[in-house]
Design an enzyme around this catalytic site. Structure first.
Site, PDB file in Angstrom:
ATOM      1  N   ARG A   1      74.949  16.189  73.515  1.00  0.00           N
ATOM      2  CA  ARG A   1      75.567  17.614  73.017  1.00  0.00           C
ATOM      3  C   ARG A   1      74.537  18.287  72.428  1.00  0.00           C
ATOM      4  NH1 ARG A   1      78.404  15.350  76.435  1.00  0.00           N
ATOM      5  NH2 ARG A   1      80.417  15.057  76.160  1.00  0.00           N
TER       6      ARG A   1
ATOM      7  N   SER B   1      86.815  20.256  71.689  1.00  0.00           N
ATOM      8  CA  SER B   1      86.539  19.145  70.739  1.00  0.00           C
ATOM      9  C   SER B   1      85.883  19.633  69.561  1.00  0.00           C
ATOM     10  CB  SER B   1      85.864  18.151  71.628  1.00  0.00           C
ATOM     11  OG  SER B   1      86.341  17.526  72.617  1.00  0.00           O
TER      12      SER B   1
ATOM     13  N   GLU C   1      81.157  19.775  66.546  1.00  0.00           N
ATOM     14  CA  GLU C   1      80.822  20.085  68.019  1.00  0.00           C
ATOM     15  C   GLU C   1      80.996  21.398  68.334  1.00  0.00           C
ATOM     16  OE1 GLU C   1      82.175  18.940  72.567  1.00  0.00           O
ATOM     17  OE2 GLU C   1      81.721  17.459  71.085  1.00  0.00           O
TER      18      GLU C   1
END
Length: 313
Positions: free
Chosen positions: A176, A225, A295
Protein backbone atom coordinates in the site's frame (compact mmCIF):
# COMPACT_ATOMS: atom_id res chain seq x y z
CA UNK A 1 -3.99 31.87 0.19
CA UNK A 2 -6.14 33.86 -2.25
CA UNK A 3 -7.29 31.59 -5.07
CA UNK A 4 -8.42 34.48 -7.27
CA UNK A 5 -5.00 36.11 -6.93
CA UNK A 6 -3.33 32.86 -7.94
CA UNK A 7 -5.43 32.78 -11.11
CA UNK A 8 -4.31 36.30 -11.99
CA UNK A 9 -0.67 35.22 -12.00
CA UNK A 10 -1.22 32.34 -14.44
CA UNK A 11 -1.07 32.28 -18.26
CA UNK A 12 -4.16 31.37 -20.34
CA UNK A 13 -5.11 27.74 -19.71
CA UNK A 14 -7.67 25.43 -21.32
CA UNK A 15 -8.62 23.69 -18.09
CA UNK A 16 -11.03 24.82 -15.38
CA UNK A 17 -9.89 26.99 -12.45
CA UNK A 18 -12.20 27.27 -9.42
CA UNK A 19 -11.26 29.44 -6.43
CA UNK A 20 -12.72 28.35 -3.08
CA UNK A 21 -13.84 24.97 -4.48
CA UNK A 22 -16.05 22.91 -2.17
CA UNK A 23 -14.04 19.75 -1.50
CA UNK A 24 -16.97 18.09 0.28
CA UNK A 25 -18.45 17.55 -3.18
CA UNK A 26 -15.30 15.71 -4.26
CA UNK A 27 -14.82 13.17 -1.46
CA UNK A 28 -16.93 10.09 -0.83
CA UNK A 29 -17.16 11.06 2.84
CA UNK A 30 -18.91 14.28 1.74
CA UNK A 31 -16.98 16.34 4.28
CA UNK A 32 -14.17 18.89 4.25
CA UNK A 33 -13.42 22.57 3.78
CA UNK A 34 -12.68 24.43 0.53
CA UNK A 35 -9.55 24.38 -1.59
CA UNK A 36 -7.94 27.77 -2.14
CA UNK A 37 -7.88 26.92 -5.85
CA UNK A 38 -8.97 23.82 -7.78
CA UNK A 39 -7.48 23.17 -11.24
CA UNK A 40 -8.88 20.58 -13.64
CA UNK A 41 -6.47 20.50 -16.61
CA UNK A 42 -7.71 19.80 -20.11
CA UNK A 43 -4.89 17.35 -20.87
CA UNK A 44 -1.24 16.59 -20.14
CA UNK A 45 0.06 19.61 -22.07
CA UNK A 46 -2.30 21.92 -20.18
CA UNK A 47 -1.17 20.48 -16.86
CA UNK A 48 2.48 20.85 -17.84
CA UNK A 49 1.98 24.53 -18.73
CA UNK A 50 0.19 25.16 -15.45
CA UNK A 51 2.93 23.56 -13.36
CA UNK A 52 5.67 25.40 -15.25
CA UNK A 53 3.97 28.74 -14.54
CA UNK A 54 3.01 28.10 -10.92
CA UNK A 55 5.24 29.66 -8.30
CA UNK A 56 7.45 27.14 -6.46
CA UNK A 57 6.15 28.39 -3.10
CA UNK A 58 2.53 27.46 -3.86
CA UNK A 59 1.53 24.14 -2.25
CA UNK A 60 0.14 21.56 -4.70
CA UNK A 61 -2.15 18.67 -3.74
CA UNK A 62 -3.40 16.05 -6.18
CA UNK A 63 -6.71 14.25 -5.64
CA UNK A 64 -8.49 11.55 -7.61
CA UNK A 65 -12.14 10.58 -7.30
CA UNK A 66 -11.96 11.06 -3.53
CA UNK A 67 -12.81 7.52 -2.47
CA UNK A 68 -9.90 7.03 -0.08
CA UNK A 69 -9.57 10.62 1.09
CA UNK A 70 -10.47 12.71 4.12
CA UNK A 71 -10.25 16.50 3.63
CA UNK A 72 -10.05 18.35 6.93
CA UNK A 73 -12.60 21.02 7.82
CA UNK A 74 -10.19 23.94 7.40
CA UNK A 75 -9.77 23.21 3.69
CA UNK A 76 -6.62 22.88 1.58
CA UNK A 77 -3.97 25.52 1.16
CA UNK A 78 -2.71 26.36 -2.31
CA UNK A 79 -3.75 24.46 -5.42
CA UNK A 80 -5.63 21.19 -5.67
CA UNK A 81 -5.22 19.41 -9.00
CA UNK A 82 -7.91 16.99 -10.05
CA UNK A 83 -7.51 15.13 -13.34
CA UNK A 84 -10.75 14.79 -15.27
CA UNK A 85 -11.93 11.62 -17.02
CA UNK A 86 -12.30 13.67 -20.23
CA UNK A 87 -8.62 14.53 -20.40
CA UNK A 88 -7.06 11.65 -18.50
CA UNK A 89 -9.64 8.86 -18.48
CA UNK A 90 -8.78 6.84 -21.59
CA UNK A 91 -8.24 3.09 -21.18
CA UNK A 92 -7.43 0.83 -24.12
CA UNK A 93 -5.76 -2.43 -25.03
CA UNK A 94 -2.35 -2.47 -26.75
CA UNK A 95 -0.35 -5.16 -28.50
CA UNK A 96 1.66 -7.59 -26.41
CA UNK A 97 -0.97 -8.27 -23.72
CA UNK A 98 -0.75 -4.70 -22.50
CA UNK A 99 -3.17 -1.94 -21.53
CA UNK A 100 -2.70 1.79 -21.28
CA UNK A 101 -4.82 3.89 -18.95
CA UNK A 102 -4.97 7.54 -18.00
CA UNK A 103 -4.58 8.41 -14.35
CA UNK A 104 -8.24 9.45 -14.11
CA UNK A 105 -9.52 6.16 -15.55
CA UNK A 106 -11.48 4.30 -12.91
CA UNK A 107 -10.06 1.00 -11.70
CA UNK A 108 -13.34 -0.63 -12.63
CA UNK A 109 -13.09 0.71 -16.19
CA UNK A 110 -9.59 -0.73 -16.60
CA UNK A 111 -10.81 -4.11 -15.38
CA UNK A 112 -13.59 -3.98 -17.98
CA UNK A 113 -11.14 -3.15 -20.78
CA UNK A 114 -8.96 -6.08 -19.69
CA UNK A 115 -11.98 -8.38 -19.79
CA UNK A 116 -12.85 -7.27 -23.31
CA UNK A 117 -9.22 -7.83 -24.39
CA UNK A 118 -9.12 -11.30 -22.78
CA UNK A 119 -6.39 -10.35 -20.29
CA UNK A 120 -6.40 -11.84 -16.81
CA UNK A 121 -4.79 -10.32 -13.74
CA UNK A 122 -6.91 -7.18 -13.49
CA UNK A 123 -9.98 -8.60 -11.75
CA UNK A 124 -8.92 -7.08 -8.42
CA UNK A 125 -9.40 -3.58 -9.85
CA UNK A 126 -13.08 -4.38 -10.40
CA UNK A 127 -13.66 -4.07 -6.67
CA UNK A 128 -11.57 -0.96 -5.93
CA UNK A 129 -13.56 2.30 -6.01
CA UNK A 130 -10.67 4.47 -7.14
CA UNK A 131 -8.71 5.65 -10.15
CA UNK A 132 -5.42 4.57 -11.70
CA UNK A 133 -3.55 7.59 -10.33
CA UNK A 134 -4.46 6.58 -6.81
CA UNK A 135 -3.63 2.94 -7.52
CA UNK A 136 -0.13 3.99 -8.58
CA UNK A 137 0.42 6.26 -5.59
CA UNK A 138 -0.61 3.68 -2.99
CA UNK A 139 -0.01 0.37 -4.79
CA UNK A 140 -3.70 -0.41 -4.54
CA UNK A 141 -4.60 -4.05 -4.17
CA UNK A 142 -7.35 -6.48 -3.31
CA UNK A 143 -8.05 -10.19 -3.45
CA UNK A 144 -4.37 -11.04 -3.22
CA UNK A 145 -3.22 -8.93 -6.19
CA UNK A 146 -1.49 -5.53 -6.20
CA UNK A 147 -0.92 -2.84 -8.80
CA UNK A 148 2.83 -3.54 -8.63
CA UNK A 149 2.28 -6.98 -10.20
CA UNK A 150 0.71 -5.54 -13.36
CA UNK A 151 2.58 -2.27 -13.92
CA UNK A 152 5.07 -1.92 -16.80
CA UNK A 153 5.66 1.83 -16.60
CA UNK A 154 4.05 5.04 -15.39
CA UNK A 155 4.21 8.55 -16.86
CA UNK A 156 4.34 11.52 -14.51
CA UNK A 157 4.97 15.27 -14.48
CA UNK A 158 7.15 16.91 -11.86
CA UNK A 159 6.56 20.23 -10.09
CA UNK A 160 8.07 22.13 -13.03
CA UNK A 161 5.91 20.37 -15.62
CA UNK A 162 8.67 18.10 -16.90
CA UNK A 163 7.74 14.59 -18.10
CA UNK A 164 9.17 11.43 -16.52
CA UNK A 165 8.72 7.74 -17.37
CA UNK A 166 9.11 5.37 -14.42
CA UNK A 167 9.50 1.60 -14.60
CA UNK A 168 7.83 -0.64 -12.06
CA UNK A 169 11.18 -0.89 -10.28
CA UNK A 170 11.47 2.91 -10.19
CA UNK A 171 8.18 3.10 -8.28
CA UNK A 172 9.60 1.44 -5.17
CA UNK A 173 6.40 -0.42 -4.40
CA UNK A 174 5.73 -1.94 -0.98
CA UNK A 175 2.46 -2.85 0.71
CA UNK A 176 0.00 0.00 0.00
CA UNK A 177 2.84 2.39 -0.76
CA UNK A 178 4.97 3.72 -3.60
CA UNK A 179 8.33 5.38 -2.92
CA UNK A 180 8.22 7.51 -6.08
CA UNK A 181 8.74 11.20 -5.22
CA UNK A 182 5.61 12.77 -3.77
CA UNK A 183 5.82 15.79 -6.09
CA UNK A 184 5.22 13.62 -9.17
CA UNK A 185 1.75 13.76 -10.69
CA UNK A 186 0.92 10.55 -12.52
CA UNK A 187 -0.87 11.08 -15.83
CA UNK A 188 -0.93 7.58 -17.37
CA UNK A 189 0.37 4.05 -17.02
CA UNK A 190 0.96 0.89 -19.04
CA UNK A 191 0.12 -2.53 -17.59
CA UNK A 192 0.59 -6.11 -18.72
CA UNK A 193 -1.78 -9.03 -18.23
CA UNK A 194 -2.00 -12.71 -19.06
CA UNK A 195 -4.19 -14.07 -21.89
CA UNK A 196 -7.18 -16.00 -20.58
CA UNK A 197 -10.72 -16.99 -21.50
CA UNK A 198 -13.27 -14.23 -20.92
CA UNK A 199 -15.53 -16.58 -18.95
CA UNK A 200 -12.69 -17.23 -16.52
CA UNK A 201 -11.94 -13.52 -16.16
CA UNK A 202 -15.63 -12.69 -15.70
CA UNK A 203 -15.96 -15.31 -12.97
CA UNK A 204 -13.06 -13.77 -11.06
CA UNK A 205 -14.60 -10.30 -11.40
CA UNK A 206 -18.00 -11.56 -10.24
CA UNK A 207 -16.38 -13.08 -7.16
CA UNK A 208 -14.75 -9.75 -6.34
CA UNK A 209 -18.05 -7.92 -6.79
CA UNK A 210 -19.98 -10.41 -4.67
CA UNK A 211 -17.50 -10.11 -1.82
CA UNK A 212 -17.62 -6.32 -1.95
CA UNK A 213 -21.41 -6.12 -1.95
CA UNK A 214 -21.93 -8.68 0.81
CA UNK A 215 -19.07 -7.77 3.16
CA UNK A 216 -18.58 -4.01 2.77
CA UNK A 217 -20.88 -0.99 3.38
CA UNK A 218 -20.68 0.13 -0.25
CA UNK A 219 -23.88 2.19 -0.10
CA UNK A 220 -22.67 4.37 2.77
CA UNK A 221 -20.59 7.56 2.74
CA UNK A 222 -17.28 5.87 3.36
CA UNK A 223 -13.63 6.00 2.37
CA UNK A 224 -13.01 2.28 2.01
CA UNK A 225 -10.56 0.49 4.29
CA UNK A 226 -9.58 2.85 7.10
CA UNK A 227 -6.41 1.08 8.26
CA UNK A 228 -3.76 -1.03 6.57
CA UNK A 229 -3.59 -4.69 7.54
CA UNK A 230 -0.80 -5.21 10.10
CA UNK A 231 1.66 -8.06 9.46
CA UNK A 232 0.10 -11.43 10.22
CA UNK A 233 -3.44 -10.23 10.90
CA UNK A 234 -6.33 -8.17 9.54
CA UNK A 235 -7.10 -4.64 10.62
CA UNK A 236 -10.80 -5.40 11.04
CA UNK A 237 -10.05 -8.26 13.44
CA UNK A 238 -8.02 -5.94 15.65
CA UNK A 239 -10.69 -3.24 15.54
CA UNK A 240 -13.29 -5.83 16.50
CA UNK A 241 -11.18 -7.30 19.33
CA UNK A 242 -10.77 -3.80 20.75
CA UNK A 243 -14.55 -3.42 20.94
CA UNK A 244 -14.73 -0.72 18.27
CA UNK A 245 -17.28 -2.27 15.91
CA UNK A 246 -20.06 0.32 15.69
CA UNK A 247 -18.10 2.88 17.76
CA UNK A 248 -19.51 6.37 17.14
CA UNK A 249 -18.17 9.89 17.58
CA UNK A 250 -20.52 12.62 16.43
CA UNK A 251 -21.77 11.60 13.00
CA UNK A 252 -18.87 9.22 12.38
CA UNK A 253 -19.10 5.47 12.96
CA UNK A 254 -17.02 2.34 12.50
CA UNK A 255 -19.32 0.22 10.38
CA UNK A 256 -21.25 -2.59 12.01
CA UNK A 257 -21.03 -4.50 8.72
CA UNK A 258 -17.25 -4.20 8.24
CA UNK A 259 -15.51 -2.55 11.18
CA UNK A 260 -12.46 -1.43 9.21
CA UNK A 261 -14.76 0.89 7.27
CA UNK A 262 -15.46 4.31 8.73
CA UNK A 263 -18.73 5.90 7.62
CA UNK A 264 -20.40 9.29 7.70
CA UNK A 265 -23.87 8.54 9.03
CA UNK A 266 -25.10 11.85 7.64
CA UNK A 267 -23.82 14.67 9.84
CA UNK A 268 -20.15 13.85 10.41
CA UNK A 269 -17.48 16.50 10.15
CA UNK A 270 -13.96 15.64 9.08
CA UNK A 271 -13.04 16.28 12.72
CA UNK A 272 -15.49 13.56 13.85
CA UNK A 273 -14.07 11.08 11.36
CA UNK A 274 -10.40 11.68 12.10
CA UNK A 275 -10.99 11.71 15.86
CA UNK A 276 -12.84 8.40 15.56
CA UNK A 277 -9.93 6.89 13.64
CA UNK A 278 -7.37 8.04 16.20
CA UNK A 279 -9.56 6.76 19.04
CA UNK A 280 -9.70 3.35 17.37
CA UNK A 281 -5.91 3.34 16.94
CA UNK A 282 -5.47 4.07 20.64
CA UNK A 283 -7.92 1.38 21.75
CA UNK A 284 -6.45 -1.25 19.43
CA UNK A 285 -2.98 -0.54 20.78
CA UNK A 286 -4.25 -0.82 24.34
CA UNK A 287 -5.91 -4.16 23.54
CA UNK A 288 -3.22 -5.85 21.42
CA UNK A 289 -0.10 -3.62 21.31
CA UNK A 290 -0.63 -3.28 17.54
CA UNK A 291 -0.31 0.23 16.13
CA UNK A 292 -2.65 0.51 13.16
CA UNK A 293 -1.56 2.67 10.22
CA UNK A 294 -4.05 4.80 8.33
CA UNK A 295 -4.85 3.70 4.80
CA UNK A 296 -7.13 6.69 4.22
CA UNK A 297 -5.21 9.84 3.27
CA UNK A 298 -5.98 12.81 5.52
CA UNK A 299 -5.09 16.17 4.01
CA UNK A 300 -5.63 19.86 4.59
CA UNK A 301 -5.94 22.20 7.55
CA UNK A 302 -7.69 21.67 10.84
CA UNK A 303 -10.20 24.28 11.92
CA UNK A 304 -8.72 26.44 14.65
CA UNK A 305 -9.24 24.84 18.04
CA UNK A 306 -10.36 21.53 16.51
CA UNK A 307 -7.05 19.81 15.86
CA UNK A 308 -6.86 16.02 16.13
CA UNK A 309 -3.67 14.66 17.64
CA UNK A 310 -2.18 11.57 16.04
CA UNK A 311 -1.97 8.73 18.55
CA UNK A 312 1.55 7.72 19.51
CA UNK A 313 2.12 5.10 22.23
Amino acid sequence: MDGARLIGALPPLRGKLTPGADMAKVTWFRTGGPADLLFQPADEADLSAFLAALGPDVPVTVVGIGSNLLVRDGGIEGVVIRLSPKGFGEARALDGNRLRAGAAASDKRVAAVALEAGLAGFHFLHGIPGSIGGALRMNAGANGVETAERLVEAVALDRKGRRHVLSAADMGFTYRHAAAPGELIFVSATFEGVPAARDEIRAAMDEVQHHRETAQPVREKTGGSTFKNPPGTSAWKQVDLAGCRGLTIGGAQMSEMHCNFMINTGSASAHDLELLGETVRERVFAASAILLEWEIARIGRFEEGREVLSFHP
